[in-house]
Design a protein around this motif. Structure first.
Motif, PDB file in Angstrom:
ATOM      1  N   GLU A   1       0.842  -1.203   0.000  1.00  0.00           N
ATOM      2  CA  GLU A   1       0.000   0.000   0.000  1.00  0.00           C
ATOM      3  C   GLU A   1       0.874   1.248   0.000  1.00  0.00           C
ATOM      4  O   GLU A   1       0.638   2.173  -0.761  1.00  0.00           O
ATOM      5  CB  GLU A   1      -0.925   0.043   1.232  1.00  0.00           C
TER       6      GLU A   1
ATOM      7  N   SER B   1      -2.969   9.120   2.439  1.00  0.00           N
ATOM      8  CA  SER B   1      -3.493   7.867   2.976  1.00  0.00           C
ATOM      9  C   SER B   1      -2.852   7.492   4.297  1.00  0.00           C
ATOM     10  O   SER B   1      -1.665   7.742   4.510  1.00  0.00           O
ATOM     11  CB  SER B   1      -3.220   6.720   2.000  1.00  0.00           C
TER      12      SER B   1
ATOM     13  N   VAL C   1      -2.120   4.050   6.531  1.00  0.00           N
ATOM     14  CA  VAL C   1      -2.023   2.612   6.263  1.00  0.00           C
ATOM     15  C   VAL C   1      -1.684   1.871   7.544  1.00  0.00           C
ATOM     16  O   VAL C   1      -0.837   2.321   8.314  1.00  0.00           O
ATOM     17  CB  VAL C   1      -0.892   2.349   5.234  1.00  0.00           C
TER      18      VAL C   1
ATOM     19  N   SER D   1      -9.616   0.524   2.048  1.00  0.00           N
ATOM     20  CA  SER D   1      -9.498  -0.918   1.951  1.00  0.00           C
ATOM     21  C   SER D   1      -9.440  -1.382   3.402  1.00  0.00           C
ATOM     22  O   SER D   1      -9.522  -0.571   4.316  1.00  0.00           O
ATOM     23  CB  SER D   1      -8.228  -1.309   1.194  1.00  0.00           C
TER      24      SER D   1
ATOM     25  N   LYS E   1      -6.345   0.518   4.815  1.00  0.00           N
ATOM     26  CA  LYS E   1      -5.966   1.837   4.300  1.00  0.00           C
ATOM     27  C   LYS E   1      -7.167   2.767   4.197  1.00  0.00           C
ATOM     28  O   LYS E   1      -8.264   2.341   3.874  1.00  0.00           O
ATOM     29  CB  LYS E   1      -5.361   1.657   2.912  1.00  0.00           C
TER      30      LYS E   1
END
Ligand code: ASP
Ligand code: MG
Length: 410
Positions: free
Chosen positions: A202, A344, A346, A377, A380
């Motif tokens: 990621e 993002s 993660v 996700s 993430k």
């Protein structure tokens, strides 16, 4: 005694002094009784220099010839490295990808490894030699030279580690490891000691470019344990490995920003079945890699669809696809916004901890940062936001999740 694959990137072998410095390091490991397989990149800037030479002679050079040309970059550094080792009294032999037994498919400039038959490597190791293998290259069944895509020496190293059943695969580079955020943006960012391959994937695809993504996928598939570390210091780096239970204790492992995307909004598409299919089919046919997608609730039977695409593809979309998209879907307008970034957070810990999304959005809101798109996700949360606030957003989220040296909870 361990069997170790080491990979040195372009910066680490960028000058005769640096090559010598690396050679000393390799010799040290060998003198400790380890079997050494070393993959090297072309000297820093060499691949780009060769590409520029090619483009001065032909606007769209033949891909086979490009591979023939680019492979010479790595061939130079393996020979130089072997000579440096010989100078230190350390037995060593250099090999091209072909000599090392790396067989690929025939897709020039981004070939995939099909098979490795490492008997020459094994023979040389048995002869007590350090084996230096040219990264980023292979050969097809028909004996054509191929390359594995930019940054492909990482992949060579990981693939060799897998097939040679190495105990460790060390990726030596010009940074000390993988950080909780880009230290140029967040000075208190910390080096991460251990990260799971999924998190690393990621982070890599989100723009934290420490390693080539494909090589991490490969490592995950074949269970290769990686260490990313600096060739300029002796500090241990970041271990990239399969996920273990205690990894979920840390909710957020890192924050990253991708500033290379743009937002595409297709306005007022008739809200009937098949329109989105047409739009994304056209993008796919033009090999445009689409990332986030949102469609709003339609009003008067008209919908808006937004997606993010690599900035580098915008021109192609504008010149080759815009009219066709309008005609095929009946969309009224297509808008482009390059001034965005995707930020993002993660971490595998998100699976078992709740509230990460809420904390992320609240922190951004508290600082007046408007979120334009969101995607998630399991591990993430990504937000598209205005480019000029991207660095702020990274700093704020880094602080919010207490990732820094000084703010970390013990
Ligand atoms: N020399 C190639 C490149 O610059 C491969 C590598 O460095 O891994 O992309
Ligand atoms: Mg590289």
């Amino acid at each position: 005694m361990a069997r170790i694959v080491q990979k040195y990137g372009g910066t680490s072998v960028g000058s005769p002094e640096r090559i010598l410095n690396v050679a000393r390091r390799i010799k040290k490991y060998r003198d400790q009784g380890n079997e050494m397989i070393v993959v090297v990149s072309a000297m820093g800037g060499e691949t780009d220099r060769l590409l520029s030479l090619a483009s001065q002679l032909n606007e769209s050079p033949d891909e086979r010839e490009i591979d023939m040309l680019l492979a010479t970059g790595e061939q130079q550094s393996v020979a130089l490295m072997a000579m440096a080792l010989h100078g230190l009294g350390c037995p060593a032999i250099s090999m091209t990808g072909a000599q090392a037994g790396i067989e690929t498919d025939g897709v020039h400039s981004r070939a995939r490894i099909r098979n490795i038959t490492p008997h020459r490597i094994e023979d040389s190791l048995a002869d007590q030699k350090v084996v230096i293998v040219a990264g980023f290259q292979g050969r097809t069944e028909e004996d054509a030279i191929t390359t594995l895509g930019r940054g492909g020496s990482d992949l060579t190293a990981v693939a060799l580690a897998a097939v040679l059943k190495a105990d460790l695969c060390q990726i030596f580079t010009d940074v000390e490891g993988v950080f909780t955020a880009d230290p140029r943006i967040v000075p208190e960012a910390r080096k991460i000691d251990v990260i799971s391959t999924d998190e690393m994937l990621e982070m890599a695809s989100l723009g934290a470019k420490v390693m080539q993504s494909r090589s991490i996928e490969f490592a995950k598939k074949f269970g290769v344990v990686l260490e990313v570390r600096s060739s300029l210091t002796d500090t241990p780096g970041t271990i990239i490995t399969e996920e273990s239970d205690d990894m979920e204790d840390v909710v957020v492992r890192g924050v990253s920003a991708d500033k290379n995307e743009a937002k595409l909004t297709v306005r007022h598409i008739p809200d009937t079945p098949g329109q989105a299919a047409k739009l994304f089919q056209m993008l796919a046919e033009a090999s445009v890699n689409v990332d986030m997608i949102i469609q709003n609730v339609s009003e008067h039977q008209l919908a808006d669809i937004s997606c993010t695409v690599p900035q580098a593809e915008l021109k192609k979309i504008q010149t080759q696809l815009e009219t066709r998209i309008r005609e095929a879907t009946g969309a009224e307008d297509i808008l482009y916004d390059e001034n965005i970034a995707k930020v993002s957070v993660v971490g595998v810990g998100m699976r078992s901890h709740s509230g990460v999304a809420a904390s992320t959005f609240k922190a951004l809101a508290d600082h007046g940062i408007n979120i334009e798109m969101i995607s998630t996700s399991e591990i993430k949360i990504s937000c598209v936001l205005p480019l000029e606030r991207a660095d702020d957003a990274v700093r704020i989220l880094h602080q919010t999740f207490k990732l820094g040296e000084t703010t970390r909870e013990t």
